[in-house]
Design an enzyme around this catalytic site. Structure first.
Site, short mmCIF file in Angstrom:
data_model
loop_
_atom_site.label_atom_id
_atom_site.label_comp_id
_atom_site.label_asym_id
_atom_site.label_seq_id
_atom_site.Cartn_x
_atom_site.Cartn_y
_atom_site.Cartn_z
N GLU A 29 -0.88 -9.37 -1.19
CA GLU A 29 -2.29 -9.68 -0.92
C GLU A 29 -3.11 -9.63 -2.20
O GLU A 29 -3.99 -10.46 -2.43
CB GLU A 29 -2.86 -8.69 0.11
CG GLU A 29 -2.28 -8.89 1.49
CD GLU A 29 -2.82 -7.89 2.50
OE1 GLU A 29 -2.60 -6.68 2.30
OE2 GLU A 29 -3.46 -8.32 3.47
N GLU B 1 4.01 -5.92 6.95
CA GLU B 1 3.26 -4.86 7.64
C GLU B 1 3.64 -4.72 9.10
O GLU B 1 3.64 -3.62 9.65
CB GLU B 1 1.75 -5.14 7.53
CG GLU B 1 1.13 -4.84 6.17
CD GLU B 1 1.22 -5.99 5.18
OE1 GLU B 1 2.05 -6.90 5.38
OE2 GLU B 1 0.45 -5.99 4.21
N GLY C 71 0.30 -5.20 0.66
CA GLY C 71 -0.89 -5.16 -0.18
C GLY C 71 -0.63 -5.72 -1.57
O GLY C 71 -1.55 -6.25 -2.21
N ALA D 255 0.86 -1.18 0.00
CA ALA D 255 0.00 0.00 0.00
C ALA D 255 0.90 1.23 0.00
O ALA D 255 2.09 1.15 0.33
CB ALA D 255 -0.86 -0.02 1.25
C1 3H9 Z 1 0.48 -2.46 3.30
O1 3H9 Z 1 0.68 -2.91 2.22
C2 3H9 Z 1 -0.87 -2.56 4.00
C3 3H9 Z 1 -1.77 -3.60 3.40
O2 3H9 Z 1 -1.68 -4.83 4.09
C4 3H9 Z 1 -3.22 -3.23 3.56
C5 3H9 Z 1 -3.68 -2.00 2.92
C6 3H9 Z 1 -5.17 -1.82 3.00
N1 3H9 Z 1 4.64 3.49 0.25
O3 3H9 Z 1 13.24 1.41 0.41
P1 3H9 Z 1 13.67 2.16 -0.78
C7 3H9 Z 1 9.43 4.77 -1.09
S1 3H9 Z 1 1.67 -1.64 4.17
C8 3H9 Z 1 5.14 4.69 -0.09
O4 3H9 Z 1 14.76 3.14 -0.61
P2 3H9 Z 1 14.73 -0.21 -2.00
C9 3H9 Z 1 10.57 5.07 -0.12
O5 3H9 Z 1 10.15 5.97 0.88
C10 3H9 Z 1 3.07 -1.66 3.10
N2 3H9 Z 1 6.45 4.89 -0.40
O6 3H9 Z 1 14.01 1.21 -2.01
C11 3H9 Z 1 11.59 5.65 -1.05
O7 3H9 Z 1 11.21 6.98 -1.32
P3 3H9 Z 1 12.30 8.13 -1.48
C12 3H9 Z 1 3.71 -2.98 3.05
C13 3H9 Z 1 7.25 3.82 -0.34
O8 3H9 Z 1 14.91 -0.57 -3.42
C14 3H9 Z 1 11.39 4.84 -2.34
O9 3H9 Z 1 10.09 4.30 -2.25
N3 3H9 Z 1 4.93 -2.89 2.25
C15 3H9 Z 1 6.79 2.57 0.03
O10 3H9 Z 1 15.88 -0.21 -1.08
C16 3H9 Z 1 12.39 3.71 -2.50
O11 3H9 Z 1 12.37 2.89 -1.33
C17 3H9 Z 1 6.10 -2.58 2.80
O12 3H9 Z 1 6.20 -2.40 3.99
C18 3H9 Z 1 5.42 2.41 0.32
N4 3H9 Z 1 4.88 1.21 0.66
O13 3H9 Z 1 13.66 -1.18 -1.35
C19 3H9 Z 1 7.26 -2.48 1.87
N5 3H9 Z 1 7.84 1.69 0.01
O14 3H9 Z 1 13.12 7.73 -2.67
C20 3H9 Z 1 8.01 -1.22 2.14
C21 3H9 Z 1 8.91 2.40 -0.39
O15 3H9 Z 1 11.50 9.36 -1.64
N6 3H9 Z 1 9.10 -0.99 1.20
N7 3H9 Z 1 8.57 3.69 -0.60
O16 3H9 Z 1 13.09 8.09 -0.21
C22 3H9 Z 1 10.25 -1.68 1.21
O17 3H9 Z 1 10.45 -2.60 1.96
C23 3H9 Z 1 11.31 -1.25 0.25
O18 3H9 Z 1 10.99 0.05 -0.19
C24 3H9 Z 1 11.47 -2.15 -1.02
C25 3H9 Z 1 12.47 -1.46 -2.00
C26 3H9 Z 1 12.03 -3.50 -0.59
C27 3H9 Z 1 10.16 -2.31 -1.72
#
Ligand code: 3H9
Length: 694
Positions: A104, A124, A101, A62
């Site tokens: 999911e 999450e 998400g 999400a």
């Molecule tokens: C969810 O899904 C809830 C659901 O169950 C239910 C919903 C109803 N949103 O980490 P990076 C940005 S909760 C917005 O440096 P990498 C991050 O801030 C979510 N922004 O890259 C950064 O921005 P900036 C569950 C996000 O290659 C840029 O993207 N998912 C989000 O080292 C690059 O990120 C997670 O918890 C986001 N969800 O790693 C996954 N994610 O360049 C969270 C990232 O401006 N994300 N950004 O600083 C990660 O674990 C890592 O970002 C990922 C990539 C592994 C994907």
């Protein structure tokens, strides 16, 4: 460009999401997918659909930035319901990281295929949440309850082959993912494979004791966190309720958590970590130097731990010592650490052998000639550092980065021992270095931009949270810690006991309080430091010599089985009446009337004194963001992540309340210890917080 595109390829509807950088499920993406699937269902030329993503990853979750704002339709559960109810097969084609998400949504599809390097997961919990779009109800129907609990409660993504073996994926495909997905869809249609709706699958019977056991196994480690326990409840609901009911129950828990202070704090930490990776005054494309081999000076506890960090990341490392005996001892400790991981099952024997194979040992600086990075972890004494750095200057190749793991000393003074101060930087690891995630990178006055960028990059490569700070005594973490330590000792002589102070810290969420921590680190370390700096202390600090009294009795903490506590052979601590007597007598000798001290006063004095120091650190530019200070404390000193770090916590309390407390304690305990920082004072007056200080 639309973030979701629909096109048709020989009867298959191709839904492509393109929302860089991580294809987060923003409102536009959700409604785009919804419209595309609805359109595909209605289109007589479409017999199946494929959802895939452009860029480096499948949907990674999400859009966290939308949390806390009023929800906008369609919600993710609605989109997933639309996909799952489609009368035409929908196939998710995953690459990169299908997380939260995103995963999911894939679980709502009828089939899931993945590229070989893909990883899937429900992280999450790390944001103080639990999956909110059916993951807790669908995943156990595919992989069983035990695997689901592990994936959801720990939150770590699993590689595609493991997900395939567990039943979460249908196939891993080589080559071009789009082509493979279209072929897969055509085969599903040609073979009239049934629509496999995960929500309709039966859940194998499970012994309810599994949930209690799992909860017991995480109780200590996740003490204070809400989300892991909510995750267990939600998975349990999948086994006790029909799908729809379980879904609604789990969604309710999700909404509760999204609005909780814990999740807000953990989301703050998530973005703080991303912000810290950027160097405030350098362009993001600052070049870096390549680091393919590393030298570590010193094979003690720190040196060995640092060497392990590099070996764990597959980078060859040479440990240098002054005697074979020291090398053997150091390598022995490293081996024991790995053996413990193997016996716990977190490392295989083959992985251990490979990692040990990457660690070489040496008695000669000549062996560091070709190293790209050398990290000195020698004795904390400026003359020792001088000797090491002039030798490194003489042997290391041009362009090598020379780093010091010093915890207190002046990086510029260390750099001055070389003819290449531009290549010298601080890389301060935290003990145990192979475990603690903080890496405080310290910038010298002359450190070159590409050296700073490399130190930050190396930190990320070895799995640390690197935070770049300026040079001052103790840098960010230890400078703030020294104020907290002083206050904790003052509290002892005013009426508190070590066990009370420690309990207050534990209740707040720290894994241990200051006195238990001091016992673990070794009291002699602080004692040596105190003796070296005695002349710089105030009269009250000099007279508050409880530490000296303990050390003079040979009570150095856990290693001598006696410090602020007494320790048994299992290192279990018990409060010691001798210590209570020593402290009471100390107060009497100092003419201090001991009084009842409330838990609130202990917490406020210990936290606010370091928050005030943090504000001074910000004011001086030693840290470039308040959130960097939060990371230092969370990843280096056990500050509870669900409270967001000291500066975030201060904002939550409100800076005007903190400021008032500073003034109160200044009157009560002495202005010299409680002079409010000008920054804190200004922000408090303006009704703003550190997060807005920028
Ligand atoms: C969810 O899904 C809830 C659901 O169950 C239910 C919903 C109803 N949103 O980490 P990076 C940005 S909760 C917005 O440096 P990498 C991050 O801030 C979510 N922004 O890259 C950064 O921005 P900036 C569950 C996000 O290659 C840029 O993207 N998912 C989000 O080292 C690059 O990120 C997670 O918890 C986001 N969800 O790693 C996954 N994610 O360049 C969270 C990232 O401006 N994300 N950004 O600083 C990660 O674990 C890592 O970002 C990922 C990539 C592994 C994907």
């Amino acid at each position: 460009m639309p973030v979701v595109e629909f096109s048709k390829r020989r009867g298959v509807g191709l839904i492509r999401v393109d929302n860089p950088p991580i294809n987060a499920l923003s409102q536009e993406v959700r409604s785009g997918i919804n419209e595309a699937v609805t359109g595909g269902i209605a289109d007589p030329d479409v017999s199946a659909m494929v959802i895939l993503c452009a860029g480096r990853t499948f949907i990674a979750g999400a859009d966290i930035r939308e949390f806390g704002k009023p929800p906008v339709d369609p919600s993710l559960p609605e989109v997933i319901e639309c996909i799952e109810n489609s009368p035409k097969p929908v196939i998710a084609a995953l690459h990169g990281t299908a997380l939260g998400g995103g995963f999911e949504l894939a679980l709502g599809c009828h089939y899931r295929i993945a590229a070989p390097g893909a990883r899937v997961g429900l992280p999450e919990v790390k944001l103080g949440l639990r999956p909110g779009a059916g993951g807790t109800q669908r995943l156990p129907r595919l992989v069983g309850v035990e695997k689901t609990l592990k994936m959801i409660v720990e939150g770590d993504p699993v590689p595609a082959d493991e997900a395939l073996a567990a039943g979460a994926l249908d196939e891993i495909v080589e080559g071009d993912l789009e082509r493979a997905a279209l072929e897969f869809a055509a085969r599903v249609v040609a073979r009239r494979r049934p629509l496999r709706r995960v929500s309709e699958l039966d859940l194998p019977a499970v012994d309810p004791a599994v949930f209690d056991e799992f909860e017991k196994s995480i109780r200590r480690k996740r003490r204070g966190f809400l989300a892991p326990f909510h995750c267990i409840k939600a998975v349990r609901a999948a086994t006790e309720m029909p799908f729809e009911e379980g879904l609604a129950y789990a969604r309710g828990l999700f909404q509760e958590l999204v609005a909780s202070p814990q999740s807000r704090a953990q989301r703050h930490v998530f973005f703080a970590e991303r912000a810290a990776a950027k160097i405030a005054d350098l362009p993001p494309d600052t070049p870096t130097r390549s680091v393919e081999s590393v030298g570590v000076i010193g094979a003690g506890t720190m040196g060995g731990g640092i060497a392990m960090c590099f070996a764990n990341a597959g980078i060859p490392v040479t440990m240098l010592e002054t005697s074979q005996e020291n090398l053997d001892r150091g390598l022995g400790v490293v081996r024991k650490n790995y053996e413990r991981s193997v016996s716990r099952g977190s490392l295989t024997q083959a992985e251990m052998d490979a990692r040990l194979g990457l660690i070489a040992t040496s008695l000669s600086h000549d062996d560091l000639r070709q190293a790209d990075l050398v990290i000195e972890a020698a004795f904390e004494d400026i003359d020792v550092k001088g000797d090491v750095f002039s030798k490194l200057d003489a042997v290391c190749k041009q362009g090598a980065i020379l780093a010091s793991n010093t915890s207190y000393l002046d990086i510029d003074a260390i750099a001055a021992f070389t003819r290449r101060p531009q290549d010298v930087v601080g890389m301060h690891f935290f003990s145990p270095a192979n475990v603690m995630r903080l890496l405080e990178n310290v910038r010298g006055a002359k450190t070159a931009p590409d050296v700073l960028a490399t130190a930050q990059g190396v930190g990320k490569t070895i799995g640390k949270v690197p935070v770049l700070v300026g040079s001052c005594h103790g840098f960010v973490g230890n400078r703030m810690l020294s104020k907290r330590t002083r206050e904790a000792y003052f509290l002892l002589e005013e009426g508190a006991l070590p066990q009370q102070v420690d309990r207050v810290f534990q209740d707040f969420g720290f894994p241990m309080g200051p006195f238990a921590m001091a016992d673990l680190a070794g009291l002699d370390v602080g004692w040596r430091n105190r003796k070296a700096n005695l002349q710089k202390l105030t009269r009250r600090e000099q007279a508050c010599n409880i530490l000296d009294q303990l050390c003079e009795q040979g009570r150095f903490g856990q290693k001598t089985k006696a410090g602020f506590y007494r320790y048994d052979d299992q290192r279990k601590a018990t409060p010691d009446s001798d210590i209570e007597n020593l402290i009471v007598e100390h107060s009497a000798a100092r003419g201090i009337d001991r009084r009842e001290i409330t838990d609130e006063e202990i917490l406020e004095r210990c936290l606010y004194v370091m928050i005030n120091e943090g504000a001074k650190i910000l004011e001086e530019g030693i840290a470039s963001r308040a959130s960097d200070i939060d990371l230092v404390w969370i990843h280096g000193y056990g500050f509870p992540a669900y409270r967001g770090g000291p500066m975030y916590h201060a904002d939550e309390v409100g800076l005007s309340a903190v400021h008032e407390a500073l003034l109160k304690y200044a009157r009560q305990c002495g202005h010299e210890y409680w002079q409010p920082s000008a920054l804190l004072e200004r922000l408090a007056k303006e009704g703003r917080g550190f997060s807005e200080a920028g």
